[in-house]
Motif scaffolding. Structure first.
Motif, PDB file in Angstrom:
ATOM      1  N   LEU A 126       0.828  -1.216   0.000  1.00  0.00           N
ATOM      2  CA  LEU A 126       0.000   0.000   0.000  1.00  0.00           C
ATOM      3  C   LEU A 126       0.857   1.258   0.000  1.00  0.00           C
ATOM      4  O   LEU A 126       0.554   2.229  -0.691  1.00  0.00           O
ATOM      5  N   GLU A 127       1.929   1.220   0.792  1.00  0.00           N
ATOM      6  CA  GLU A 127       2.823   2.374   0.845  1.00  0.00           C
ATOM      7  C   GLU A 127       3.511   2.587  -0.500  1.00  0.00           C
ATOM      8  O   GLU A 127       3.710   3.716  -0.935  1.00  0.00           O
ATOM      9  N   ARG A 128       3.868   1.484  -1.162  1.00  0.00           N
ATOM     10  CA  ARG A 128       4.558   1.612  -2.444  1.00  0.00           C
ATOM     11  C   ARG A 128       3.653   2.251  -3.502  1.00  0.00           C
ATOM     12  O   ARG A 128       4.106   3.018  -4.350  1.00  0.00           O
ATOM     13  N   LYS A 129       2.353   1.938  -3.426  1.00  0.00           N
ATOM     14  CA  LYS A 129       1.411   2.511  -4.387  1.00  0.00           C
ATOM     15  C   LYS A 129       1.310   4.034  -4.280  1.00  0.00           C
ATOM     16  O   LYS A 129       0.978   4.720  -5.240  1.00  0.00           O
ATOM     17  N   LYS A 130       1.584   4.530  -3.082  1.00  0.00           N
ATOM     18  CA  LYS A 130       1.467   5.984  -2.858  1.00  0.00           C
ATOM     19  C   LYS A 130       2.624   6.760  -3.484  1.00  0.00           C
ATOM     20  O   LYS A 130       2.538   7.972  -3.648  1.00  0.00           O
ATOM     21  N   ILE A 131       3.724   6.069  -3.792  1.00  0.00           N
ATOM     22  CA  ILE A 131       4.927   6.750  -4.278  1.00  0.00           C
ATOM     23  C   ILE A 131       4.793   7.018  -5.769  1.00  0.00           C
ATOM     24  O   ILE A 131       4.637   6.097  -6.577  1.00  0.00           O
ATOM     25  N   ILE A 133      -8.701 -10.988   4.663  1.00  0.00           N
ATOM     26  CA  ILE A 133      -8.898 -11.926   3.553  1.00  0.00           C
ATOM     27  C   ILE A 133      -9.042 -11.120   2.266  1.00  0.00           C
ATOM     28  O   ILE A 133      -8.450 -11.443   1.236  1.00  0.00           O
ATOM     29  N   TYR A 134      -9.826 -10.052   2.336  1.00  0.00           N
ATOM     30  CA  TYR A 134     -10.055  -9.192   1.169  1.00  0.00           C
ATOM     31  C   TYR A 134      -9.186  -7.936   1.306  1.00  0.00           C
ATOM     32  O   TYR A 134      -9.503  -7.035   2.077  1.00  0.00           O
ATOM     33  N   LYS A 135      -8.096  -7.896   0.553  1.00  0.00           N
ATOM     34  CA  LYS A 135      -7.099  -6.823   0.694  1.00  0.00           C
ATOM     35  C   LYS A 135      -7.671  -5.447   0.365  1.00  0.00           C
ATOM     36  O   LYS A 135      -7.152  -4.438   0.812  1.00  0.00           O
ATOM     37  N   LYS A 136      -8.776  -5.426  -0.412  1.00  0.00           N
ATOM     38  CA  LYS A 136      -9.348  -4.137  -0.820  1.00  0.00           C
ATOM     39  C   LYS A 136      -9.842  -3.327   0.379  1.00  0.00           C
ATOM     40  O   LYS A 136      -9.993  -2.103   0.293  1.00  0.00           O
TER      41      LYS A 136
END
Length: 587
Positions: free
Chosen positions: A12-17, A264-267
């Motif tokens: 999740l943190e990587r997506k923010k970059i 279970i559901y990462k979303k």
């Protein structure tokens, strides 16, 4: 510890970059909140030293500072450093970092600029040091960094390249040699990768310096066999740990723990994290302990998420795991606190003595002081949160010690409080379902006050009391010990009313009582009441004698239990109103 859950946070943190990815390897030099000032060595476009500029630390400038800690005795990855002393930091961190970077990246297009910056700093070192000292307050902590022609460290491509390359290399370099497995499975994502690394130990669980930690014939470079991690998971693990440190690291009665969500559901992860980290003044001000606040937030979630609680201690940069509680549902946290609230309400509403009664996890700190009994503290927390079974003999031994301490210290100032809190905690464990599991669920009583006007006789009153507390008074010997304690307190009350002292307390042996003492005390109490012309309790003495007779010689109660039940009798005396005129005069 489930490292894949930490990697999920890292993803999740990587997506923010956005844009340049070097920032994901940078660290926050003010992570602990103690380095709130930044000293900038300002150099103009002509490579002339201008001044030391003092500014406030800005979290939005993390990509500008581009800080990453290096070795203790060596330079950091970039010329941004925490100041220890001005001279040491300037020489060992800033100047040395510039020299190392110039040597390593001699063909880089920005190397010439660094050479000129280095020359300026070396030539003006004395002036720079004086200016640094002028801008420092001995009571504050500072960060030292470079600014050349309004370009910060993070604006230089050479430092972005370096921090990226060095960070990834740290995942596989051991003593400057590579620990890499080819075409192997990653222990975290379970996928087969071109390369897996042997030093991606972000949490420092083990060290390759000790033989016992390394597989492969104790060869350090074979450490990838123990803990093979691919590059992607290593990066996500580092970002995930950084997120934990910044947002999901809390205190539980002074002990550090990570609260790690698993879905279970990462979303739904972002929604969960928003609830866990959002400050809410309407909720936050209600709780005196950090763990109360955190777990109340967790309660707001549904059971589509579970949590791991990782209790840890950091020593010499290594993470020592003290306890790992796994897969706890939000509904369990809710029960843990709802049942505690029930016990608090039970005691607070019973008599005027208990209006401020407050059972919480700080009681465990008093029961198991950290210096000597931290292990028992953590084991009990694990039992409570994980819904395990607590051993009665174990817990009663420490509750009894706690009560005896209250009796013997400061003239018994905390005796009542210690006893009532200990009993409240025992009731809590029982209704929570972790004590006497085999007996099934226990319903909590309606109140902790018994008035003779609600009963036809004293015998009926006490039988009602024992029935309502039947899980703890299920044998005649326990009832007998309680009743002797009750009568002892009545005698002490009379002595204090008549003489302003309680001489009979010396007959209680500091509460270190056994079966023989209980049998001895009943006739002694009877005789003393006669001496004071105050034997208002003949019917209660008869009830007590009957229980002693029923108990016979083979008591089920242990010597650990006797002080506990005797103390309950002494202190629950306040909760039992016999409504005698003579008693009101003398109590």
């Amino acid at each position: 510890m489930d490292l894949s859950a930490v990697c999920d946070l890292g993803k999740l943190e990587r997506k923010k970059i956005k844009g340049d990815t070097s920032i994901m390897f940078a660290e926050n030099p003010n992570e602990n909140g103690r380095y709130n000032h930044v000293l900038e060595i300002r150099i103009d476009e002509d490579f002339k030293y201008e001044k030391i500029n003092l500014s406030q630390f800005k979290k939005s400038y993390l990509d500008k500072y581009l800080y990453k800690k290096g070795s203790t005795n060596g330079a950091d990855y970039t010329p941004t450093a925490r100041i220890t002393t001005p001279e040491k930091t300037l020489n060992n961190k800033i100047i040395k970092c510039l020299k190392d970077t110039i040597l390593e990246y001699e063909d880089h297009k920005e190397t010439k600029i660094l050479e000129k910056i280095l020359l300026t700093i070396v030539e003006d070192e004395e002036i720079i040091l004086k200016d640094i000292e002028k801008n420092m307050n001995s009571k504050e902590n500072y960060i030292l960094t470079l600014v050349y022609n309004e370009k910060y460290v993070g604006d230089f491509q050479i430092f972005r390249d370096k921090i990226r390359k060095k960070s990834i290399a740290s995942y596989y370099l051991i003593e400057k040699k590579e620990s890499i497995g080819k075409k192997k499975h990653c222990s975290i994502c379970k996928e087969k990768k071109e390369e897996v690394y042997g030093n991606a130990n972000i949490f420092k669980f083990y060290t390759v310096d000790k033989k016992g930690y390394v597989a492969g014939g104790f060869k350090k470079l074979d450490s990838w066999r123990n803990f093979p991690v691919c590059k992607e998971c290593a990066i996500d693990l580092e970002l995930g740990k950084r997120y934990l440190d910044s947002n999901l690291s809390f205190k539980f009665q002074g002990r550090d723990f990570y609260l790690i969500p698993k879905l279970i559901y990462k979303k739904d992860m972002e929604k969960v994290l928003k609830i866990l980290t959002r400050m809410d003044s309407n909720i936050d001000t209600q709780y005196e302990n950090t763990e109360d606040l955190v777990f109340k937030r967790v309660e707001r979630l549904k059971d589509y998420v579970t949590f791991d609680l990782l209790f840890y201690e950091e020593k010499n940069s290594a993470l020592n795991i003290k306890l790992n509680i796994q897969e706890v549902l939000p509904s369990r946290f809710k029960k843990v606190y709802n049942d505690m609230s029930q016990v608090n309400n039970l005691f607070r509403n019973s008599t005027k003595f208990n209006e401020k009664f407050n059972l919480n996890f700080s009681f465990l700190n008093r029961l198991f002081p950290r210096k000597n009994y931290n292990r028992y503290f953590l084991e009990t927390v694990d039992i409570i949160i994980s819904d395990k079974n607590i051993d009665y003999k174990f817990i009663i031994s420490y509750l009894t010690k706690y009560i005896i301490k209250g009796f013997n210290e400061e003239e018994g100032k905390y005796f009542y409080y210690n006893t009532i809190t200990a009993y409240g905690f025992l009731i809590y464990l029982r209704i929570l379902g972790v004590l006497f599991k085999d007996r099934g669920q226990m319903n909590i009583m309606e109140n902790m006050y018994w008035d003779i006007k609600d009963y036809n006789s004293k015998e009926e009153l006490f039988e009602s009391f024992f029935k309502e507390n039947m899980d703890f008074f299920n044998t005649p010997d326990k009832k007998a010990v309680f009743m002797v304690g009750f009568l002892a307190q009545k005698l002490l009350n009379i002595q204090y009313a008549k003489e302003n002292r309680r001489p009979f307390i010396n007959r209680l042996k500091g509460l270190k009582l056994n079966k023989k003492d209980i049998r001895r005390l009943l006739p002694e109490i009877q005789n003393k009441l006669v001496e004071y012309d105050a034997n208002y309790y003949r019917d209660i003495e008869s009830i007590t004698s009957l229980y002693l007779l029923q108990a016979g010689e083979n008591w089920s109660i242990s010597e650990l239990d006797i002080p506990f039940y005797f103390s309950l009798g002494m202190n629950l005396e306040k909760h039992i109103n016999l409504n005698k005129k003579e008693e009101k005069i003398n109590d």
